[in-house]
Design an enzyme around this catalytic site. Structure first.
Site, PDB file in Angstrom:
ATOM      1  N   ASP A 115       0.862  -1.182   0.000  1.00 38.51           N
ATOM      2  CA  ASP A 115       0.000   0.000   0.000  1.00 38.51           C
ATOM      3  C   ASP A 115       0.907   1.243   0.000  1.00 38.51           C
ATOM      4  OD1 ASP A 115      -2.176   1.712   0.039  1.00 38.51           O
ATOM      5  OD2 ASP A 115      -3.232   0.645   1.619  1.00 38.51           O
TER       6      ASP A 115
HETATM    7  C1  NOJ Z   1      -4.160   3.916   0.262  1.00 41.64           C
HETATM    8  C2  NOJ Z   1      -5.311   2.973   0.404  1.00 41.64           C
HETATM    9  O1  NOJ Z   1      -5.195   2.243   1.611  1.00 41.64           O
HETATM   10  C3  NOJ Z   1      -5.449   1.994  -0.739  1.00 41.64           C
HETATM   11  O2  NOJ Z   1      -6.658   1.284  -0.594  1.00 41.64           O
HETATM   12  C4  NOJ Z   1      -5.394   2.700  -2.056  1.00 41.64           C
HETATM   13  O3  NOJ Z   1      -5.523   1.769  -3.113  1.00 41.64           O
HETATM   14  C5  NOJ Z   1      -4.086   3.469  -2.158  1.00 41.64           C
HETATM   15  N1  NOJ Z   1      -4.007   4.441  -1.086  1.00 41.64           N
HETATM   16  C6  NOJ Z   1      -3.937   4.183  -3.507  1.00 41.64           C
HETATM   17  O4  NOJ Z   1      -4.823   5.222  -3.603  1.00 41.64           O
END
Ligand code: NOJ
Length: 763
Positions: free
Chosen positions: A288
């Site tokens: 992430d």
């Molecule tokens: C953080 C989030 O936890 C995740 O779900 C998301 O895909 C990413 N940011 C990218 O935006």
């Protein structure tokens, strides 16, 4: 990798050993093209492939695509971009990668297309409330058509984190509290995004996220530790990921948080051991956002290089934005060359994802500006968005048949600023949804009101704004109307990432507005707007009807009107219970029974709070209809079965009302005596059926004893001999028919019980 080697490896990993020896065998699984490229790449080019850079922010896409960024692409320093969009701008970026970098490896373009791209559908918790996985497949297919027309290859969806604590703001993004329901919604989305052939230009690579227990942070506070048992992890939180793997999900994303001290982004046991080893997931694993660097904050690495080594060794292939793989991993590899084998595998997996998408053969297939101009927000997509939004709403309460409102409804007062809040209907991940595309609740009610019905509006008060000066006007309107549609709840900004709340009541201004309007004595239907279950006991006592509308997407207003004015009978069901108070969460219908089970009698010492009833306000599976249904007996095809045999459970359901409507027939299971305590009830099947007035249909469920198996170790699940009890009904607290089955022997299976689908049908 051969199956046997994988199994041995998995066993080694599960026993806490490392996987270094496997790396070379692992490369064999990839194509000759992929292996050829890996063998030609410099260390820098390999690290580049592992790097995902932000091409912008989620709300200002492409904003970082500067000339310097194009130079990075020329040098092979980037493998993928997120927060980018547009057939033409991305074609230019792809051209630089393919024609001006040394090896011509195409880029992967990604975005959070979570509940729609331009045609926004209900937020995922609302999608799950339709209890029809097919609706999710349709919505995901439309999202893929649109996003791929805009140059995208990859979505960070489905979000399949099971969540039982509505304080957690991201409960809005998933399918709610139940692993069986969650598994069905997970596989349905993967099928919709990826279609039959990932190489087709209208299919998107799906990402099951966030692996593995992001939905259970302590206290519901986003990003917090998941301090859960291994049994809960495998029986509750991981089954949707297993289902996504079986459905062919091409990628997964690690969770930000740790499970019992091991951050998921460095969890070798879970990623390389369970997911890749035992489950044989062969896709790409992405961290992430900045999560690799954040391993330092978790306190398991002291430098970025160490953090990178931990993530790579655990099985993370691509680094979303932290830059650690691109910059500091080289240093870690220099001091520990055994990491080179993991590096090659990570590169190979990324190249294989690009190959599966067809990008080596047709790198510009996703960049047809003509298709982009015609594919977004088509009338057909809007029609599906309206249909699905109407199927997602949950009628929580309907005293004296307050709904639907018909031609004789007279003067209707629509009250509450959320009625005209278009942004909120776009939800928490709006991708390229536009506020001007939204039919607001107010517009929908006005446009679809039956002839002779007058609709007037007063904003009253807006959530998040403590100005109450409009309440007097709202009260005056309510007092001279025949019925109030009170549109209250949470705006989009109160749910989603980093939006955990300690108070599940309505925002203050909304409570004040509701109190004042309810005092007028005019009949009130609440149209609840929310991304999470809320504690609304006062409304439950005093409003005539409550229709939970979630946040419904671009067709919100039309869909609300379809239900309010009776064109559609509501049949959504809660995918997570509504509590009476914040203090009552987390709660689930599926807890293990206590030695002293909760009892209404306060003189007994039982498993309950002393200051509220033992039930939630609205239970899992609850949802009313404009029609009435009667259930017949639940029958089982055999009184006893071997542990490998399939049995058929069937129940006739009759529509005893005068109107056609849908009913969601739910099948629950209980293992009353086992070697360990089992949940009070577990969902094991559901069918959403349509019944004409007077019609009876018999719903059949095909059940296998493996669906009652108990977790022992990753890949080892025990079917125990003995009785299983089944209940069919309209909700977890509205069970109408029961039957039992004797399992005549033991068996061992390898699949998480809740991940196994129960085929259902009706005739
Ligand atoms: C953080 C989030 O936890 C995740 O779900 C998301 O895909 C990413 N940011 C990218 O935006």
């Amino acid at each position: 990798m051969k199956r046997s080697i994988k199994k041995i490896l998995a066993a080694m990993l599960c026993a806490g050993m490392t996987a270094v020896a496997s790396a070379q065998e692992g490369l064999e699984a990839h194509s000759q093209r992929v292996r050829g490229l890996v063998s030609q790449m410099t260390l820098e080019e390999k690290l580049g492939q592992l790097t995902q850079a932000a091409g912008g922010r989620s709300m200002s896409l492409n904003s970082r695509l500067t000339p310097d960024e194009l130079d990075r692409v020329r040098r092979g320093e980037v493998g993928s971009y997120l927060h980018v969009a547009g057939a033409e701008p991305l074609e230019e970026l792809q051209r630089v990668a393919v024609e001006e970098s040394r090896l011509g490896i195409p880029l992967l373009f990604a975005m959070d297309v979570v509940h729609g791209y331009r045609t926004l559908f209900p937020v995922p918790i609302g999608m799950a409330a339709s209890w029809d996985p097919n609706d999710w497949t349709v919505a995901a297919r439309i999202s893929a058509e649109e996003a791929t027309a805009s140059g995208l290859h990859w979505t960070f969806a489905p979000m399949i984190d099971i969540a039982r604590d509505p304080r957690w703001g991201r409960i809005v993004e998933g399918a709610g509290a139940d692993p069986y329901l969650g598994a069905r919604m997970a596989e349905a989305q993967v099928r919709g995004y990826q279609g039959e052939n990932l190489a087709a230009r209208n299919t998107l690579l799906a990402t099951a996220k966030h692996f593995g227990a992001y939905g259970v942070p302590l206290g519901g506070r986003d990003y917090g530790t998941a301090d859960i048992s291994e049994r809960s992890l495998h029986e509750i939180y991981l089954p949707p990921f297993h289902a996504a793997t079986r459905a062919g999900a091409g990628s997964m994303m690690t969770a930000f948080n740790d499970i019992a001290g091991v951050p998921s982004t460095a969890n070798e046991h879970l990623i390389d051991g369970v997911l890749r080893g035992v489950w044989e997931f062969d896709g790409l694993m992405l961290s992430d956002w900045n999560a690799i660097a954040e391993l330092i904050n978790h306190g398991i690495a002291s430098t970025r290089a160490e953090a990178g080594a931990l993530a790579l060794r655990a099985g993370v292939d691509m680094d979303m934005t932290s830059g650690v793989f691109g910059r500091e991993l080289a240093e870690a590899i220099a001091s520990d060359p055994s990491l080179l084998a993991d590096l090659d595998l990570a590169v190979a997996r990324i190249l294989t994802a690009k190959e599966r998408l067809g990008l080596f053969d047709a790198p510009y297939a996703y960049h047809d500006a003509g298709r982009e101009a015609s594919a977004l927000l088509t009338p057909d997509s809007r029609a599906e968005a309206r249909r699905i939004a109407a199927r997602s709403m949950v009628l929580l309460r309907n005293e004296n048949e307050a709904l639907p409102l018909n031609e004789g409804a007279g003067r209707i007062a629509v009250i509450g600023a959320l009625a005209e809040d278009a942004m909120t209907q776009l939800g928490s991940w709006r991708a390229r949804g536009q506020a001007e595309d939204v039919v607001t609740i107010l517009d929908g009610l006005r446009e679809n009101a039956p002839a002779g019905v007058q609709v007037e509006y007063s904003a009253g008060a807006a959530p998040g704004n403590e100005d109450r000066s409009g309440i007097a006007d709202a009260v005056e309107l309510a007092a001279r109307s025949d019925h109030v549609l009170l549109v209250i709840g949470e705006p989009y900004s109160l749910s989603g990432e980093a939006r955990s709340r300690s108070d599940l009541r309505l925002p203050q201004s909304q409570r004040a507005l509701a109190r004042a309007v309810l005092e007028t004595g005019t009949p009130v239907t609440v149209l609840l707007v929310t991304g999470r279950p809320l504690a609304i006991p006062d409304l439950a006592d005093r409003a005539d009807a409550i229709l939970n509308t979630w946040m419904l997407g671009v067709e919100a207003g039309n869909a609300v009107a379809d239900v309010v004015f009776g064109a559609v009978s509501p049949a959504g069901r809660l995918p997570v219970s509504f509590p009476r108070t914040t203090g009552a969460v987390p709660f689930t219908y599926s807890e293990n029974p206590a030695g002293r089970p909760a009892h209404p009698d306060l003189d007994r010492d039982t498993n309950r709070y002393i200051d509220q009833p033992i039930t939630p306000l609205y239970a899992f599976g609850h949802g009313l209809s404009y029609a009435r249904f009667e259930y017949g007996e639940l029958s089982v095809s055999a009184a006893s079965a071997g542990p490998d045999e399939t049995v058929i459970l069937s129940v006739p359901v009759t529509n005893t009302s005068g109107r056609a409507a849908d009913e969601v027939v739910q099948l629950y299971m209980r293992d009353p005596v086992a070697s360990i305590a089992r949940p009070r009830l577990e969902l094991r099947g559901f069918e959403r059926i349509t019944l004409e007035p007077g019609e009876t249909r018999t719903v059949r469920f095909e059940f296998r004893p493996a669906q009652a198996a108990i977790f022992r170790a990753p890949g080892i699940w025990d079917v125990e001999a003995g009785r299983l009890d089944f209940h069919a009904g309209a909700a977890s607290d509205d069970l109408r028919a029961s039957a039992s089955l004797e399992i005549g022997g033991t068996a061992q299976t390898s699949v998480p019980a809740a991940a196994i689908a129960t085929p259902g049908s009706s005739e």
